[in-house]
Structure formats: C-alpha cells, structure tokens
Scaffold this motif. Structure first.
Motif, PDB file in Angstrom:
ATOM      1  N   ALA A 117       0.839  -1.203   0.000  1.00 58.88           N
ATOM      2  CA  ALA A 117       0.000   0.000   0.000  1.00 58.88           C
ATOM      3  C   ALA A 117       0.872   1.251   0.000  1.00 58.88           C
ATOM      4  O   ALA A 117       0.575   2.227  -0.691  1.00 58.88           O
ATOM      5  CB  ALA A 117      -0.929  -0.004   1.215  1.00 58.88           C
ATOM      6  N   ASP A 118       1.969   1.213   0.738  1.00 61.45           N
ATOM      7  CA  ASP A 118       2.883   2.362   0.791  1.00 61.45           C
ATOM      8  C   ASP A 118       3.666   2.549  -0.502  1.00 61.45           C
ATOM      9  O   ASP A 118       4.258   3.604  -0.715  1.00 61.45           O
ATOM     10  CB  ASP A 118       3.871   2.193   1.953  1.00 61.45           C
ATOM     11  CG  ASP A 118       3.240   2.446   3.305  1.00 61.45           C
ATOM     12  OD1 ASP A 118       2.121   3.013   3.368  1.00 61.45           O
ATOM     13  OD2 ASP A 118       3.866   2.067   4.323  1.00 61.45           O
ATOM     14  N   ARG A 119       3.669   1.552  -1.350  1.00 58.12           N
ATOM     15  CA  ARG A 119       4.417   1.636  -2.617  1.00 58.12           C
ATOM     16  C   ARG A 119       3.536   2.038  -3.797  1.00 58.12           C
ATOM     17  O   ARG A 119       3.919   1.874  -4.946  1.00 58.12           O
ATOM     18  CB  ARG A 119       5.122   0.316  -2.890  1.00 58.12           C
ATOM     19  CG  ARG A 119       6.238   0.095  -1.883  1.00 58.12           C
ATOM     20  CD  ARG A 119       7.085  -1.085  -2.195  1.00 58.12           C
ATOM     21  NE  ARG A 119       8.137  -1.169  -1.188  1.00 58.12           N
ATOM     22  CZ  ARG A 119       8.619  -2.274  -0.718  1.00 58.12           C
ATOM     23  NH1 ARG A 119       8.192  -3.430  -1.180  1.00 58.12           N
ATOM     24  NH2 ARG A 119       9.566  -2.273   0.198  1.00 58.12           N
ATOM     25  N   GLY A 120       2.353   2.543  -3.514  1.00 58.13           N
ATOM     26  CA  GLY A 120       1.542   3.131  -4.567  1.00 58.13           C
ATOM     27  C   GLY A 120       0.546   2.222  -5.252  1.00 58.13           C
ATOM     28  O   GLY A 120      -0.017   2.603  -6.287  1.00 58.13           O
ATOM     29  N   TYR A 121       0.287   1.051  -4.712  1.00 55.51           N
ATOM     30  CA  TYR A 121      -0.736   0.205  -5.317  1.00 55.51           C
ATOM     31  C   TYR A 121      -2.108   0.813  -5.056  1.00 55.51           C
ATOM     32  O   TYR A 121      -2.354   1.386  -4.000  1.00 55.51           O
ATOM     33  CB  TYR A 121      -0.648  -1.227  -4.778  1.00 55.51           C
ATOM     34  CG  TYR A 121       0.501  -1.971  -5.414  1.00 55.51           C
ATOM     35  CD1 TYR A 121       0.320  -2.677  -6.594  1.00 55.51           C
ATOM     36  CD2 TYR A 121       1.775  -1.917  -4.865  1.00 55.51           C
ATOM     37  CE1 TYR A 121       1.376  -3.327  -7.202  1.00 55.51           C
ATOM     38  CE2 TYR A 121       2.837  -2.561  -5.467  1.00 55.51           C
ATOM     39  CZ  TYR A 121       2.636  -3.262  -6.633  1.00 55.51           C
ATOM     40  OH  TYR A 121       3.684  -3.900  -7.240  1.00 55.51           O
ATOM     41  N   ASP A 122      -2.986   0.692  -6.034  1.00 56.15           N
ATOM     42  CA  ASP A 122      -4.344   1.221  -5.905  1.00 56.15           C
ATOM     43  C   ASP A 122      -5.229   0.296  -5.080  1.00 56.15           C
ATOM     44  O   ASP A 122      -6.211   0.742  -4.474  1.00 56.15           O
ATOM     45  CB  ASP A 122      -4.970   1.408  -7.289  1.00 56.15           C
ATOM     46  CG  ASP A 122      -4.206   2.414  -8.120  1.00 56.15           C
ATOM     47  OD1 ASP A 122      -4.095   3.567  -7.682  1.00 56.15           O
ATOM     48  OD2 ASP A 122      -3.710   2.034  -9.203  1.00 56.15           O
ATOM     49  N   ALA A 123      -4.916  -0.980  -5.080  1.00 57.49           N
ATOM     50  CA  ALA A 123      -5.664  -1.971  -4.304  1.00 57.49           C
ATOM     51  C   ALA A 123      -4.725  -3.132  -3.984  1.00 57.49           C
ATOM     52  O   ALA A 123      -3.830  -3.460  -4.767  1.00 57.49           O
ATOM     53  CB  ALA A 123      -6.874  -2.478  -5.082  1.00 57.49           C
ATOM     54  N   VAL A 124      -4.954  -3.720  -2.822  1.00 60.97           N
ATOM     55  CA  VAL A 124      -4.196  -4.886  -2.391  1.00 60.97           C
ATOM     56  C   VAL A 124      -5.221  -5.948  -1.994  1.00 60.97           C
ATOM     57  O   VAL A 124      -6.230  -5.636  -1.366  1.00 60.97           O
ATOM     58  CB  VAL A 124      -3.274  -4.552  -1.200  1.00 60.97           C
ATOM     59  CG1 VAL A 124      -2.576  -5.798  -0.686  1.00 60.97           C
ATOM     60  CG2 VAL A 124      -2.263  -3.476  -1.579  1.00 60.97           C
TER      61      VAL A 124
END
Length: 161
Positions: free
Chosen positions: A69-76
């Motif tokens: 999440a901290d690396r810029g993913y829009d959804a996990v």
C-alpha cells in the motif's frame, strides 16, 4: 450459504489500476484455488500485470499489505486461510489478520480485498476456495471488492486523481 445476497458489481475502466495480491502458503490446495480465482477476476477486469506476492501464512498478510500500500498500489488483495484447531491459535491469528488488514486499509486509504477464510473445518475452506467443486470463490470476490472500491475512490477523487 454465506454468499447469498452478494451484490453484482459493475466495474469499468479498471485496467490501469495497480493491484497486488498477497497469498499465504499454508493449506496449498485451498490457497491454489483462492489465488486462481483472484487471477481470474483480475483478467476479467483487464488487469494484466498484477503483482503476486507469497508470504508464509495469514499472520504475515498485514505487514506485506502495508508495504505494498505504501508503494503506490491502488488496491491490495490479501488471501489466506486459518482452520480451527484445538488451541486458541485460531482466534489469535484470525484477529491479528483482520485487525491488521483493516488498519492498513484505513491508515493508507488503499482498499484491501479481504480473502481470508476463517473456517472450522478444511471442508468449509475447500467449499469457499473457488475449486471446481466449491460453492464459492472467495479469491475472485476479494479482487472484485478491492478493485470496485479502488475505482469508486478514484471516481470520487475527481480529475487528475
């Protein structure tokens, strides 16, 4: 069955979303089914290059979700399974995963698809794993929920997102 009453979601223009799927490794048959369902949902949504990460177990899902999440993913999407045994271990792991994933989502603003099965028996897990004889496909559902939420958040953020 617990899937009764599930919404039919319409998700448009999600192809450019960055999505990561984290899958635990315990209970191989169940996890293979959950991961296959997640990958099928991503393909149906036009998301062709998701990041797939494996962690040892369900307890490790929150820390991996936070990093992604901290690396810029829009959804996990977090996939795991915990099957009740004869000790309180089940309760501790289920609570830690649930609270941890919720904290990640709320603190980062990144939707987390909750594909963690918390079952009393292995058969219950198999019934939800998206396998040919399964009644439900929780891996697919977790991706759909996370991507739908990410698309909604992008829409309410307005132009330039």
């Amino acid at each position: 069955m617990s899937g009764h009453g599930a919404p039919q979601l319409t998700i448009e223009n999600a192809q450019d979303l960055r999505v990561a799927v984290i899958a635990a490794q315990w209970h191989t048959q169940v996890m293979d089914g959950l991961l296959a369902g997640a990958q099928r949902a991503l393909k149906e949504l036009g998301i062709t290059e998701p990041t797939i990460v494996r962690v040892p177990g369900t307890f490790e899902l929150p820390v991996a979700a936070k990093q992604l999440a901290d690396r810029g993913y829009d959804a996990v999407v977090a996939l795991g399974v915990v099957i009740r045994g004869g000790t309180p271990h089940f309760d501790y792991v289920c609570q830690a995963a649930t609270v941890g994933l919720t904290q990640v989502s709320v603190s980062t603003g990144v939707p987390i698809g909750f594909g963690v099965l918390t079952c009393d028996t292995e058969q219950q897990a198999l019934d939800r794993a998206g396998l040919p004889d399964s009644a439900e496909d929780k891996g697919h559902e977790a991706v759909t929920a996370a991507v739908a939420t990410a698309a909604t958040l992008r829409a309410v953020a307005g132009p330039g997102r």
